[in-house]
Design a protein around this motif. Structure first.
Motif: not given
Length: 500
Positions: A375-378, A387-399, A483-490
């Motif tokens: 199961a992957t749901a929170g 995460e110092d990379e802005d775009a990747l930090r936003d991606v992780a937060g969104r996922i 990295k790089p990872f998919t939403a499922g990986d994370l």
């Protein structure tokens, strides 16, 4: 004084260098060392013309020395480096210092001669080593240039695909009547190019022995047996795969996924070498204390100059677009990181054989059984993401937010510690990049866990060296999402870490 002549004679014989006293070019006195150096009995050397000790080089210098002998005052007239001749005709390098001395019988020249054969040999050896070192530096620079050029070429191709298809997506999305199917199709091209880039970075890390490995005792025969279907699909129907497992094979300690990658790379190379069909033979056995794996094809083979460079990164004889030139370089990196050795033998028209030797390991363990997908749901857990990379930090937060987690986002270690200090309630998991400016993820994790002992840690990185032990293995207790990872990986990695 009465003992001056005896003292002079003793000093003459004790000297480590040859000493010759010359009167008008004739030897009137010589010590024992001179006889040894020139190969003459000392008594026979006295009375000889100095010409018997000269070579063509030293004879040419003698003209200038004779002028100095005639014009100079008493005292030293300098030192020269030249060559001398032994009685048997052989020559040796020497260093000669000459002093003019006025005696009751007239002026004589005293020459102190040192055999510098060892010194010259040492200088030649130093020069040879310097030349070799320079050649190695030049070769390394050439290899680095080849590596950088190959990376730039492949990534430019992928980036070209990504940029253009991303623009197609934007253009179609902004159209009056967007074609959703076309947007989806173009987006898939972007994802496909991104995956190619991911594969390339993993190959580069494997070649550089910086890939994260998860070693375990592996039964090589069982692993190859399980990979045969994959290898047959890789080879195609026109190539016959033969596996000859050796009996009583010890296990090897390695990352099984890397060994599978190595076998696929070798199969791809063999397939390209046998366009009209042939056979690929894989056999295993024991050689002393090592496990031997051989992969041999019946293909066209390689000339010696190509075989010599086969493991170099981005070196390929195939046409543009046919290969990256990283297949065998990756094999080399995988084997050496596992503590083994790899060699290649090939002959034009007779095929190629790659031999891998791996150190024997411990007893094999039962393979893990894979049940239902985790199961992957929170469940409302609080995660701190650094995460110092802005775009990747936003991606992780969104996922993670979309999966039901509460997420705190920080652009680095200092901000993450500040957020944690002001946060009321638990922080269940720190998800931190490994390499960040100002503070590495490892330091952040150590400081956070001291303040909040119940917080677990999940690292994420494409280059995890700061949290790796020797041979690229993870330090005990370290969990890493590459990295790089998919939403499922994370989501899978986060859930596993939270659930222990």
């Amino acid at each position: 004084m009465e003992w001056s002549e005896e003292l002079s004679s003793g000093l003459l014989q004790a000297a480590p260098d040859a000493i010759l006293v010359l009167d008008s070019g004739r030897i009137v006195l010589a010590n024992d060392r001179a006889g040894q150096m020139y190969g003459w009995p000392t008594a026979e050397l006295v009375g000889q013309s100095v010409e018997v000790l000269l070579t063509d080089d030293s004879r040419a210098l003698l003209q200038e020395r004779r002028r100095l002998l005639a014009e100079a005052e008493a005292g030293s007239i300098g030192r020269i480096v030249t060559t001398a001749r032994r009685r048997d005709g052989s020559e040796f390098p020497c260093e000669s210092s000459t002093t003019l001395v006025d005696t009751a019988k007239g002026r004589v020249a005293v020459a102190v001669v040192r055999d510098i054969t060892d010194r010259v040999h040492a200088e030649h050896e130093k020069a040879r080593l310097r030349a070799e070192a320079q050649a190695h530096r030049n070769q390394r620079l050439e290899s680095l240039g080849q590596l950088a050029g190959g990376i730039a070429h492949d990534f430019n191709n992928m980036l070209g695909v990504i940029l253009n298809y991303a623009n197609f997506v934007i253009e179609e999305a902004e159209a009056d009547e967007p074609d959703v199917a076309m947007i989806a199709s173009d987006a898939k091209q972007v994802v496909r190019a991104g995956r190619r880039g991911t594969d390339l970075t993993h190959q580069l890390l494997a070649f550089a022995r910086r890939e994260v490995v998860r070693p375990q005792p592996v039964d090589l025969n069982a692993l190859i047996t399980g990979a045969q279907d994959l290898l047959r699909r890789t080879l195609g129907e026109h190539i016959h795969l033969i596996f000859r497992p050796g009996p009583d094979l010890p296990t090897v300690t390695c990352d099984p996924s890397q060994i599978e990658q190595m076998l696929v790379n070798l199969a791809l190379n063999a397939r390209d070498a046998m366009p009209s069909g042939g056979q690929l033979v894989i056999d295993t056995g024991v050689l002393d204390t090592q496990v031997r794996l051989r992969v041999g094809d019946s293909g066209r083979g390689m000339p010696a100059d190509v075989a010599e460079r086969a493991f170099e990164p981005f070196y390929t004889t195939k046409g543009s677009g046919e290969a990256t030139g990283l297949g065998l370089a990756t094999v080399y990196g995988i084997v050496t990181q596992a503590g083994g050795e790899v060699t290649l033998t090939s002959e034009v028209g007779l095929g190629t054989t790659v031999t891998v030797l791996l150190p024997a390991g411990a007893a094999a363990t039962e393979p893990e059984t894979r049940g239902e997908p985790a199961a992957t749901a929170g469940r409302g857990e609080t995660l701190l993401v650094a995460e110092d990379e802005d775009a990747l930090r936003d991606v992780a937060g969104r996922i993670l937010t979309g999966a039901g987690y509460r997420v705190l986002l920080a652009e680095g270690g200092a901000q993450a510690l500040e957020l944690a200090a002001h946060h009321e309630g638990d922080i269940d998991l720190l998800v931190s990049d490994v390499v960040m400016p100002g503070m590495l993820g490892k330091e952040l994790a150590e400081r956070l866990v001291v303040a909040r002992p119940g917080t677990r840690v999940l690292y994420m990185s494409g280059y995890a060296q700061p949290v790796l032990a020797s041979q690229g293995t993870l330090d005990p207790g370290v969990a890493l999402l590459e990295k790089p990872f998919t939403a499922g990986d994370l989501l899978t990695a986060v859930r596993r870490r939270l659930d222990g």
